[in-house]
Design an enzyme around this catalytic site. Structure first.
Site, PDB file in Angstrom:
ATOM      1  N   ASN A 151      66.635 -16.117 -33.264  1.00 31.41           N
ATOM      2  CA  ASN A 151      65.221 -15.750 -33.177  1.00 31.41           C
ATOM      3  C   ASN A 151      64.350 -17.001 -33.009  1.00 31.41           C
ATOM      4  O   ASN A 151      63.544 -17.099 -32.079  1.00 31.41           O
ATOM      5  CB  ASN A 151      64.784 -14.974 -34.424  1.00 31.41           C
ATOM      6  CG  ASN A 151      65.536 -13.669 -34.571  1.00 31.41           C
ATOM      7  OD1 ASN A 151      66.142 -13.179 -33.629  1.00 31.41           O
ATOM      8  ND2 ASN A 151      65.511 -13.099 -35.757  1.00 31.41           N
ATOM      9  N   ASP A 152      64.524 -17.963 -33.922  1.00 30.88           N
ATOM     10  CA  ASP A 152      63.753 -19.204 -33.808  1.00 30.88           C
ATOM     11  C   ASP A 152      64.218 -20.058 -32.642  1.00 30.88           C
ATOM     12  O   ASP A 152      63.403 -20.718 -31.983  1.00 30.88           O
ATOM     13  CB  ASP A 152      63.834 -20.006 -35.109  1.00 30.88           C
ATOM     14  CG  ASP A 152      62.738 -19.612 -36.100  1.00 30.88           C
ATOM     15  OD1 ASP A 152      61.670 -19.179 -35.643  1.00 30.88           O
ATOM     16  OD2 ASP A 152      62.963 -19.725 -37.312  1.00 30.88           O
ATOM     17  N   ARG A 174      69.739 -14.641 -47.428  1.00 35.29           N
ATOM     18  CA  ARG A 174      68.390 -15.207 -47.429  1.00 35.29           C
ATOM     19  C   ARG A 174      67.924 -15.334 -48.877  1.00 35.29           C
ATOM     20  O   ARG A 174      67.647 -14.335 -49.534  1.00 35.29           O
ATOM     21  CB  ARG A 174      67.440 -14.311 -46.644  1.00 35.29           C
ATOM     22  CG  ARG A 174      67.851 -14.074 -45.194  1.00 35.29           C
ATOM     23  CD  ARG A 174      66.838 -13.164 -44.505  1.00 35.29           C
ATOM     24  NE  ARG A 174      67.208 -12.860 -43.129  1.00 35.29           N
ATOM     25  CZ  ARG A 174      67.895 -11.794 -42.749  1.00 35.29           C
ATOM     26  NH1 ARG A 174      68.297 -10.910 -43.683  1.00 35.29           N
ATOM     27  NH2 ARG A 174      68.183 -11.587 -41.493  1.00 35.29           N
ATOM     28  N   GLU A 206      68.478 -23.943 -35.105  1.00 38.33           N
ATOM     29  CA  GLU A 206      67.295 -23.141 -34.796  1.00 38.33           C
ATOM     30  C   GLU A 206      66.335 -23.826 -33.836  1.00 38.33           C
ATOM     31  O   GLU A 206      65.424 -23.186 -33.316  1.00 38.33           O
ATOM     32  CB  GLU A 206      66.527 -22.825 -36.082  1.00 38.33           C
ATOM     33  CG  GLU A 206      67.326 -22.054 -37.108  1.00 38.33           C
ATOM     34  CD  GLU A 206      66.595 -21.954 -38.429  1.00 38.33           C
ATOM     35  OE1 GLU A 206      65.891 -20.964 -38.631  1.00 38.33           O
ATOM     36  OE2 GLU A 206      66.737 -22.880 -39.256  1.00 38.33           O
ATOM     37  N   ARG A 224      56.955 -15.359 -30.604  1.00 34.49           N
ATOM     38  CA  ARG A 224      57.364 -13.953 -30.549  1.00 34.49           C
ATOM     39  C   ARG A 224      56.289 -13.013 -31.066  1.00 34.49           C
ATOM     40  O   ARG A 224      56.262 -11.833 -30.754  1.00 34.49           O
ATOM     41  CB  ARG A 224      58.646 -13.743 -31.364  1.00 34.49           C
ATOM     42  CG  ARG A 224      59.857 -14.369 -30.734  1.00 34.49           C
ATOM     43  CD  ARG A 224      61.084 -14.228 -31.630  1.00 34.49           C
ATOM     44  NE  ARG A 224      60.984 -15.054 -32.818  1.00 34.49           N
ATOM     45  CZ  ARG A 224      60.997 -14.586 -34.047  1.00 34.49           C
ATOM     46  NH1 ARG A 224      61.082 -13.293 -34.262  1.00 34.49           N
ATOM     47  NH2 ARG A 224      60.907 -15.403 -35.084  1.00 34.49           N
ATOM     48  N   HIS A 256      58.318  -3.186 -46.496  1.00 34.80           N
ATOM     49  CA  HIS A 256      58.903  -2.349 -47.541  1.00 34.80           C
ATOM     50  C   HIS A 256      58.964  -0.889 -47.105  1.00 34.80           C
ATOM     51  O   HIS A 256      59.883  -0.154 -47.493  1.00 34.80           O
ATOM     52  CB  HIS A 256      58.096  -2.489 -48.837  1.00 34.80           C
ATOM     53  CG  HIS A 256      58.414  -3.748 -49.577  1.00 34.80           C
ATOM     54  ND1 HIS A 256      57.554  -4.318 -50.491  1.00 34.80           N
ATOM     55  CD2 HIS A 256      59.504  -4.558 -49.547  1.00 34.80           C
ATOM     56  CE1 HIS A 256      58.100  -5.412 -50.983  1.00 34.80           C
ATOM     57  NE2 HIS A 256      59.275  -5.579 -50.430  1.00 34.80           N
ATOM     58  N   ARG A 259      71.611 -19.516 -47.364  1.00 40.22           N
ATOM     59  CA  ARG A 259      70.629 -20.427 -46.793  1.00 40.22           C
ATOM     60  C   ARG A 259      69.649 -20.847 -47.882  1.00 40.22           C
ATOM     61  O   ARG A 259      69.085 -19.997 -48.574  1.00 40.22           O
ATOM     62  CB  ARG A 259      69.876 -19.735 -45.655  1.00 40.22           C
ATOM     63  CG  ARG A 259      68.836 -20.617 -44.977  1.00 40.22           C
ATOM     64  CD  ARG A 259      68.101 -19.853 -43.893  1.00 40.22           C
ATOM     65  NE  ARG A 259      67.252 -18.812 -44.441  1.00 40.22           N
ATOM     66  CZ  ARG A 259      66.667 -17.852 -43.707  1.00 40.22           C
ATOM     67  NH1 ARG A 259      66.875 -17.795 -42.409  1.00 40.22           N
ATOM     68  NH2 ARG A 259      65.907 -16.950 -44.280  1.00 40.22           N
ATOM     69  N   CYS A 284      73.710 -15.814 -36.624  1.00 35.15           N
ATOM     70  CA  CYS A 284      73.163 -14.928 -37.662  1.00 35.15           C
ATOM     71  C   CYS A 284      71.803 -14.351 -37.262  1.00 35.15           C
ATOM     72  O   CYS A 284      71.170 -13.662 -38.052  1.00 35.15           O
ATOM     73  CB  CYS A 284      73.041 -15.666 -38.994  1.00 35.15           C
ATOM     74  SG  CYS A 284      71.924 -17.082 -38.955  1.00 35.15           S
TER      75      CYS A 284
END
Length: 848
Positions: A728-729, A575, A705, A739, A468, A612, A776
């Protein structure tokens, strides 16, 4: 028969399983097995009777040997060896006998806590060959002297698999490059490396000999930088040991920032180099962290010290303490509500953060813990502080980066109430002109209160790019770096620094030429971005007329409204987790419907919006969805597996999506699909709900993924309308590299040829079936990757919203045929670095 022994807690604190310690050396039990305590006091006591066999020269670690020859290492904090004793006061010496409860080390929690990444204190049995089993305590909060763990000592040692017969081999002289010698981490790495060999292995330093398979034995060498050591192996594979292990010792056994030593150095010179090494480690020319908010600024360094409180443990009775707590919570709830209302029209994204803080104040687990403490006789401030710190610690240990970062929100809310309980005013944030703040961590409340006319940027040791605080920094236009080296906290206040939020670099003491370069870079960047923004509504079409759709990744309703003004052509990844996190119950069907409909209205009825479905699991759990603890949550219940196991949760979300689909072009995408049966089950549920609502079918796709989905893409392509690749995954699973592991993060490069081949497999299979493919993941926003992805045949790039104009500009400047040729070369490359060398950063002239 085995003999049962016990260890008592050496200090008061929150009990943490050893496998949750954020250091692979301890978490993977390289040092040994045991537990960790997040301390609430600065006194370390003996957990048992025994002899002090080693006190580290930095006074942060001590080893006790029991009468059974079992050795227990007590290690205060992580990376505390670098403090060289600062903040630690030993009360024992090597060779002394101690009784359980005797004081071993006193440490200043404020000093050590500010300069070390964690205060977590590990209590580890290092001689596990002598132990049959271990059973740690299960309490959350443990008092000093309470039972910490029991263990069974083997009555008869089993035959060792280590051979001391056979060939003898030894290395030549090795000069230790480790700045502080073989402390726990490199020692543990060495013992781990030897696990696959059968020979007896020793490390020799002068007239001292250490068992190279024992962490405590290696630490007792009391080695230092530049020491000459020799590796000796006896056994059938002795020569192999010397050949393979000696180079690793020369390279520093994983210690960061070391340079191998080619030859001997005089003792005086060694000491001088050690000092220089430490000074350069403490004051390098720059520090590297993670970019949280882009931008380049020059200013003077200003430290923000962590707030401390004086809290009395004893209360005035449950009724009085409960009344005080209720009053303080209500007051803070009212203040948060006012803050939310003041922001909701100006910046809904910022307002949503403080709405989430209100939810945290109502968290039943937090309130239950406080009740338990007050009923035991503790004061409301004491109970509140212990409770929110416990939950914050648990959150910070989660493998999910997003949820771990919520620990900062919990501490922010916790301190807000604590100040009210103690009748303390909020700290005043007054900084001089052109300040660049460095801090252990900033809370959302502090960040939102910064005066941006004076504060030009900040960097923090803690936090992450999705926190945040990072979101607020981007909203406020403040360049920011998170996860930076903790040594920034020791820099001199007032020092001139350059904060490059784009690259995640803090440069120290810039000279006149540096500042001039910065001005030039700022001008270039500003001009480029102005041109990109001016042309952002032009299509992303190459010079030879090949078009790519560029869309945005969206994490909440408010951000969606930014897509069209920046040239985005839709939403490539919505998301849905933003609706499910930071709350005590799941969102209703109507609540979800309203949120999805709002996104459609913000982006436009004629724009594609790919949502998603809920992607949670053991690594990113929900408060109201208990999931079993798993050894490896990344290989367990997550994504579609969780939703299929909780079908009502999935049905509610799908109904809300289908209802919203009548307002625009909604697509549904299922996450973490690895098996065709998972897809079929999810589609069957979707079809049941669609039929019951009587709405038209919607396009359905899956995330690619995991390697299984990429390899089987030709099978999946027959049963979906599109693919979207989560790089990423996909990188993490393809390379088998976490990671989040600091030892592997640099190697887990999305441009590894193996990852690019997975993407190519997916694209070819989709196109053969007449389906389209998007990307994405973070790779889609990487300027070096964009030409490669287009060249591989990707049809859509879903990127971070601020990068939409830049990504479109890169595509417009390229030739598709040349990008295809570039992609072919990349597929034939051997390493990620070779790929990056093939595809240079188009903005390299804007780097310092």
């Amino acid at each position: 028969m085995n003999i049962e022994r016990k260890l008592i807690a050496p200090l008061r604190g929150v009990l943490i399983p050893i496998d949750k310690v954020p250091d692979p050396v301890f978490a993977e039990k390289m040092v040994g097995d045991g537990v960790s305590i997040d301390p609430l006091e600065g006194i370390l006591r003996a957990p048992c009777d025994g002899e002090i066999v080693h006190l580290h020269e930095s006074n942060h670690a001590v080893t006790i040997k029991t009468s059974d020859d079992v050795e227990i290492i007590l290690h205060i904090g992580l990376d505390t060896v670098l403090l060289k004793g600062e903040g630690f006061t030993p009360r024992v010496k090597s060779g002394e006998s101690v009784k359980a409860g005797d004081v071993l080390i006193e440490f200043d929690m404020k000093v050590v806590g500010l300069k070390a990444p964690y205060l977590l204190t590990e209590i580890v049995i290092s001689t596990m060959d002598k132990v049959a089993s271990i059973k740690p305590a299960t309490a959350d909060l443990i008092e000093s002297g309470e039972n910490l763990l029991t263990y069974e000592v083997k009555s008869v040692s089993s035959e060792s698999a280590v051979s001391d017969c056979g060939k003898r081999a030894e290395s030549g002289p090795i000069y230790l490059p480790n700045p502080v010698g073989l402390h726990a981490r490199p020692a543990a790495v060495l013992t781990k490396m030897l696990s696959g060999y059968s020979s007896k292995v020793e490390l020799v330093l002068g007239d001292k000999v250490a068992n190279a398979r024992s962490v405590s034995s290696l630490m007792k060498l009391n080695s230092s930088y530049g020491d000459e050591v020799k590796l000796v192996a006896i056994g059938e594979d002795s020569e192999e040991v010397i050949k393979n292990i000696s180079p690793e010792i020369k390279k520093g056994l994983g210690d960061e920032g070391v340079t191998p030593l080619d030859g001997p150095i005089k003792k005086q010179a060694a000491q001088a180099v050690e000092v220089d090494t430490q000074e350069s480690a403490e004051l390098p020319n720059f520090f590297k962290g993670t970019s949280a908010s882009a931008g380049l600024v020059v200013g003077s360094l200003c430290k923000l010290e962590e707030e401390s409180f004086s809290i009395s443990k004893s209360g005035n009775g449950y009724d009085a303490e409960k009344a005080l707590l209720d009053k303080s919570v209500a007051s803070c709830m009212e203040n948060l509500d006012k803050l939310y209302k003041s922001l909701v029209d100006k910046d809904p994204g910022q307002a949503a953060i403080f709405l989430a803080h209100k939810e945290l104040l109502e968290d039943p687990e937090l309130l239950d813990l406080v009740e338990i403490g007050m009923k035991k006789g503790d004061s409301a401030p004491y109970s509140w502080n212990a409770s929110f710190e416990k939950i914050a610690t648990e959150l910070s240990e989660l493998q999910s980066e997003v949820l771990a970062e919520r620990a900062n929100d919990m501490r922010d809310v916790g301190k807000r109430v604590l100040r009210s309980l103690l009748n303390i005013e909020d700290p005043k944030m007054e900084f001089p002109e052109n300040s660049i703040i460095v801090a252990e961590e900033l809370t959302p409340s502090v960040t939102a209160g910064l005066d941006t006319t004076k504060v030009k940027g900040f960097c923090t040791v803690g936090g992450g790019a999705t926190s945040h605080v990072a979101i607020l920094a981007r909203a406020m236009g403040l360049p920011a770096i998170v996860g930076i080296d903790k040594r920034v906290l020791s820099l001199d206040e007032g020092m001139m620094v350059v904060l490059n939020g784009t690259e995640g670099v803090l440069k120290l003491n810039p000279d006149a030429s540096d500042i001039e370069k910065i001005k030039i870079v700022q001008e270039k960047t500003a001009k480029r971005k102005a041109v990109e923004l001016e042309n952002c509504q032009k299509p992303a079409t190459t010079v030879d007329n090949h078009s790519i759709e560029v869309v945005g990744n969206v994490g909440n309703v408010q951000i969606a409204s930014q897509i069209l003004p920046l040239g985005g052509e839709g939403v490539g990844l919505l998301r849905s987790e933003f609706l499910f996190h930071d709350r005590c119950v799941a969102p209703s069907e109507d609540e979800q419907y309203e949120a999805y409909r709002s996104v459609v209205e913000a982006v436009g009825k004629d724009k594609n919006i790919i949502l998603r479905t809920l992607d949670v699991g053991g690594d990113k759990p929900l408060n109201y969805l208990p999931l079993p603890k798993e050894e490896n949550p990344f290989l367990g219940q997550r994504g579609i597996r969780v939703c299929l196991d909780c079908p009502q949760l999935l049905r509610t979300q799908l109904r809300a999506l289908l209802r919203a689909s009548v307002h625009g072009k909604l697509h549904i995408m299922f996450p973490m699909i690895s098996d065709i049966q998972e897809l079929r089950e999810a589609k069957a549920i979707l079809e049941e709900e669609r039929a019951s609502l009587g709405v038209d079918p919607v396009p359905v796709g899956i995330m690619i993924e995991v390697p299984a989905a990429a390899v089987m893409a030709d099978i999946f392509a027959k049963e979906v309308d599109f693919f979207s690749i989560g790089t990423n995954d996909l990188t993490q699973y393809t390379l088998a590299m976490d990671r989040g592991n600091p030892l592997l993060a640099a190697k887990a490069d999305n441009l590894h040829p193996a990852v690019l081949r997975m993407i190519k497999l997916t694209v070819d299979a989709a196109h053969k079936a007449g389906k389209w493919v998007g990307v994405c993941g973070g790779l889609a926003s990487d300027p070096q990757a964009v030409p490669l992805l287009v060249g591989l045949g990707v049809d859509e790039l879903s990127v971070s919203i601020p990068t939409i104009p830049s990504v479109k500009a890169i595509i417009r400047s390229q030739n598709f045929a040349e990008m295809q040729a570039l992609a072919e070369k990349a597929l034939a490359s051997s390493t990620a670095q070779e790929v990056r060398d093939l595809s240079p950063n188009p903005y390299s002239d804007e780097q310092l």
